[in-house]
Design an enzyme around this catalytic site. Structure first.
Site, PDB file in Angstrom:
ATOM      1  N   GLY A 125      -5.859  -7.997 -24.249  1.00  0.00           N
ATOM      2  CA  GLY A 125      -6.986  -8.635 -23.598  1.00  0.00           C
ATOM      3  C   GLY A 125      -8.302  -8.467 -24.315  1.00  0.00           C
ATOM      4  O   GLY A 125      -9.354  -8.427 -23.665  1.00  0.00           O
ATOM      5  N   CYS A 126      -8.328  -8.377 -25.629  1.00  0.00           N
ATOM      6  CA  CYS A 126      -9.595  -8.237 -26.334  1.00  0.00           C
ATOM      7  C   CYS A 126      -9.583  -9.098 -27.580  1.00  0.00           C
ATOM      8  O   CYS A 126      -8.544  -9.505 -28.076  1.00  0.00           O
ATOM      9  CB  CYS A 126      -9.849  -6.776 -26.717  1.00  0.00           C
ATOM     10  SG  CYS A 126      -8.715  -6.164 -27.962  1.00  0.00           S
ATOM     11  N   GLY A 127     -10.764  -9.357 -28.101  1.00  0.00           N
ATOM     12  CA  GLY A 127     -10.882 -10.229 -29.254  1.00  0.00           C
ATOM     13  C   GLY A 127     -10.360  -9.634 -30.536  1.00  0.00           C
ATOM     14  O   GLY A 127     -10.193 -10.333 -31.528  1.00  0.00           O
ATOM     15  N   LEU A 128     -10.127  -8.314 -30.548  1.00  0.00           N
ATOM     16  CA  LEU A 128      -9.647  -7.660 -31.750  1.00  0.00           C
ATOM     17  C   LEU A 128      -8.133  -7.614 -31.852  1.00  0.00           C
ATOM     18  O   LEU A 128      -7.606  -7.138 -32.852  1.00  0.00           O
ATOM     19  CB  LEU A 128     -10.190  -6.221 -31.808  1.00  0.00           C
ATOM     20  CG  LEU A 128     -11.701  -6.088 -31.945  1.00  0.00           C
ATOM     21  CD1 LEU A 128     -12.095  -4.625 -31.936  1.00  0.00           C
ATOM     22  CD2 LEU A 128     -12.190  -6.766 -33.212  1.00  0.00           C
ATOM     23  N   CYS A 129      -7.427  -8.112 -30.802  1.00  0.00           N
ATOM     24  CA  CYS A 129      -5.965  -7.986 -30.817  1.00  0.00           C
ATOM     25  C   CYS A 129      -5.362  -8.713 -32.003  1.00  0.00           C
ATOM     26  O   CYS A 129      -4.476  -8.212 -32.666  1.00  0.00           O
ATOM     27  CB  CYS A 129      -5.371  -8.540 -29.524  1.00  0.00           C
ATOM     28  SG  CYS A 129      -5.851  -7.572 -28.087  1.00  0.00           S
TER      29      CYS A 129
END
Length: 288
Positions: A125-129
């Site tokens: 659930g994050c932009g860095l995944c």
């Protein structure tokens, strides 16, 4: 390694190991309207769950053969263990819905696995995944330094011998193979599987159990040469990989950076040298 057979009722009923190849009746159709009923063979493909110290880690679709080799090779090539002795036991449990490989890890290895799983579980659930996942593909690989030369004659011998050594594929025509050949081109180990990664993992595990030094020979695969196949080969310590298919650009790049000698489109009369040709004797030099 232990293998259990039927003993209990319910959803966890233990059954006999399934065959690798299953005979079936098929009808061969001719485009002219003719047909021929024949007995043929199909390769079995079953779910195989790898369970480490009671924690399920992965389920792979695989051929039900040489599964202890698979457990050990997968564990090494996926970085779960660093050396063969970190696996204390492998128990093979065939169930009605698949096969469970219960792998007993040494405490330090199990700790690394739990830390790895904790890190992966946090990447949601994050932009860095996406970035994390992409970086995970570029694994830190050891550098291959061995300079032992292998002659083209040895590679030719291994390629000529491989089809006859693929006993399951001769029946079902649907299995990949990974083989280890010594410096003279003699095949010492061959492993087959419906999955190309599985076949290579089985070979890695078999070489470890046999006490074979991968640097003393070379690896041959019958499948597509993707980057994962190169990574597994490097981690196992094979200095030379011979593939009957072409590599991807990324596979060639990783092989070059790791110092792996990669030959592709290998046939009985030729092969394409892709990276690090210094380990291949091309001047007519034969095995000593």
């Amino acid at each position: 390694m232990q293998q259990k057979l039927p003993q209990q009722a319910g959803d966890d009923t233990l059954v006999a190991m399934p065959p690798v190849v299953v005979p079936v009746k098929l009808r061969q159709l001719g485009f002219d309207g003719a047909h021929l009923d024949r007995l043929d063979c199909l390769a079995e493909e079953v779910p195989v769950a790898l369970v480490y110290n009671g924690i399920s880690h992965a389920v792979m679709m695989a051929s039900p053969a040489h599964l202890e080799d698979f457990a050990r090779g997968f564990s090494l090539s996926e970085g779960i263990i660093e050396k063969a002795g970190e696996i204390r036991d492998v128990e093979i449990l065939p169930h009605a819905k698949g096969i469970e490989l219960k792998i007993d890890l040494a405490p330090e290895s199990f700790w690394r696995l739990k830390e790895r799983r904790r890190t992966i579980a946090g990447r949601t659930g994050c932009g860095l995944c996406g970035l994390d996942s992409l970086e995970a593909v570029a694994r830190d690989l050891p550098k291959i330094d061995g300079q032992q030369k292998i002659s083209l004659h040895a590679i030719e011998r291994a390629l000529q011998a491989l089809p006859a050594a693929q006993v399951f594929n001769q029946q079902a025509h649907a299995l990949h193979a990974a083989a280890y050949a010594d410096a003279a081109g003699t095949l010492l180990l061959v492993r087959e599987d419906v999955g190309r990664h599985n076949a290579l993992d089985k070979l890695v595990g078999a070489a470890g159990r046999a006490g074979i030094d991968p640097a003393s020979g070379f690896c041959v695969i019958t499948s597509r040469c993707s980057v994962e196949m190169v990574q597994k080969t490097v981690i196992a310590g094979f200095p030379i990989l011979v593939s009957v298919s072409a590599p991807t650009q990324m596979a060639a790049k990783v092989a070059d950076e790791a110092g792996l000698t990669l030959l592709a489109l290998a046939r009985e009369d030729s092969a394409l040298i892709v990276t690090h040709p210094q380990r291949i004797a091309t001047s007519g030099e034969h095995d000593k």
